[in-house]
Enzyme design. Sequence first.
Site, mmCIF file in Angstrom:
data_model
loop_
_atom_site.group_PDB
_atom_site.id
_atom_site.type_symbol
_atom_site.label_atom_id
_atom_site.label_comp_id
_atom_site.label_asym_id
_atom_site.label_seq_id
_atom_site.Cartn_x
_atom_site.Cartn_y
_atom_site.Cartn_z
ATOM 1 N N GLU A 104 0.828 -1.210 0.000
ATOM 2 C CA GLU A 104 0.000 0.000 0.000
ATOM 3 C C GLU A 104 0.858 1.254 0.000
ATOM 4 O O GLU A 104 0.517 2.256 -0.632
ATOM 5 C CB GLU A 104 -0.973 0.027 1.180
ATOM 6 C CG GLU A 104 -1.877 1.227 1.106
ATOM 7 C CD GLU A 104 -3.273 1.010 1.648
ATOM 8 O OE1 GLU A 104 -4.025 1.990 1.667
ATOM 9 O OE2 GLU A 104 -3.612 -0.120 2.041
ATOM 10 N N GLY B 134 -6.785 5.023 -0.412
ATOM 11 C CA GLY B 134 -7.009 3.613 -0.669
ATOM 12 C C GLY B 134 -8.460 3.204 -0.477
ATOM 13 O O GLY B 134 -9.111 3.627 0.475
ATOM 14 N N HIS C 60 -0.155 -14.172 -0.494
ATOM 15 C CA HIS C 60 1.189 -14.500 -0.007
ATOM 16 C C HIS C 60 1.652 -15.780 -0.695
ATOM 17 O O HIS C 60 0.969 -16.796 -0.663
ATOM 18 C CB HIS C 60 1.168 -14.666 1.511
ATOM 19 C CG HIS C 60 0.609 -13.475 2.215
ATOM 20 N ND1 HIS C 60 1.278 -12.273 2.292
ATOM 21 C CD2 HIS C 60 -0.573 -13.279 2.855
ATOM 22 C CE1 HIS C 60 0.545 -11.407 2.954
ATOM 23 N NE2 HIS C 60 -0.586 -11.988 3.304
ATOM 24 N N ARG D 84 5.405 -16.774 -0.811
ATOM 25 C CA ARG D 84 6.637 -17.348 -0.256
ATOM 26 C C ARG D 84 7.011 -16.617 1.021
ATOM 27 O O ARG D 84 6.885 -15.402 1.106
ATOM 28 C CB ARG D 84 7.745 -17.190 -1.310
ATOM 29 C CG ARG D 84 9.120 -17.563 -0.886
ATOM 30 C CD ARG D 84 10.147 -17.442 -2.033
ATOM 31 N NE ARG D 84 10.022 -18.607 -2.913
ATOM 32 C CZ ARG D 84 9.459 -18.607 -4.125
ATOM 33 N NH1 ARG D 84 8.988 -17.489 -4.633
ATOM 34 N NH2 ARG D 84 9.382 -19.703 -4.845
ATOM 35 N N HIS E 61 -4.743 0.571 -14.249
ATOM 36 C CA HIS E 61 -5.743 1.540 -14.699
ATOM 37 C C HIS E 61 -5.525 2.859 -13.977
ATOM 38 O O HIS E 61 -5.407 2.884 -12.747
ATOM 39 C CB HIS E 61 -7.150 0.999 -14.382
ATOM 40 C CG HIS E 61 -8.251 1.990 -14.547
ATOM 41 N ND1 HIS E 61 -8.688 2.422 -15.773
ATOM 42 C CD2 HIS E 61 -9.000 2.646 -13.628
ATOM 43 C CE1 HIS E 61 -9.669 3.302 -15.597
ATOM 44 N NE2 HIS E 61 -9.881 3.451 -14.304
ATOM 45 N N LEU E 62 -5.463 3.948 -14.740
ATOM 46 C CA LEU E 62 -5.363 5.291 -14.170
ATOM 47 C C LEU E 62 -6.551 6.098 -14.685
ATOM 48 O O LEU E 62 -6.474 6.734 -15.731
ATOM 49 C CB LEU E 62 -4.040 5.964 -14.578
ATOM 50 C CG LEU E 62 -2.760 5.299 -14.064
ATOM 51 C CD1 LEU E 62 -1.527 5.979 -14.639
ATOM 52 C CD2 LEU E 62 -2.726 5.296 -12.542
ATOM 53 N N GLY E 63 -7.657 6.030 -13.962
ATOM 54 C CA GLY E 63 -8.872 6.713 -14.380
ATOM 55 C C GLY E 63 -9.062 8.041 -13.679
ATOM 56 O O GLY E 63 -8.265 8.446 -12.832
#
Length: 141
Positions: A65, A85, A92, A94, A109-111
Amino acid sequence: MTKIWRTEISLVAVTERAKNTMSDHLGIEFIEIGEDFLAARMPINHQTKQPLGIMHGGASCVLAETVGSTAAQFCVDQTQYYCVGLDINTNHIRAVREGHVTAVAKPFHLGKSTQVWSIEIKNAEDKLVSVNRLTMAVLKR
């Protein structure tokens, strides 16, 4: 490859933004900026391990994040917008007991109102540790 950044980005700027935050507390360090990605690394130590001596799943989510949301902020005009967020999903793959892990965030995606990011976390041997999908809301200031 298209350059994704809408606000000027540098390692100094992203590092300064993280000061006195959870990512700073866990030792997350931004290490590389590309035309379409941001990378950071995190130590595996007493602050990021769970009782079994492996990287805590929550620390993995914090790293994902941190790098994804930081990248998101620089993909908008920060004078007009900011990102928060909405959802994070982590698988997960390993366990890691020592050293560092590296996270690389790239956008799916960049909206105008949402962004969706892929964040891969790998160990020092470049083996996949986790895959993460982060959804960000783009909000008007």
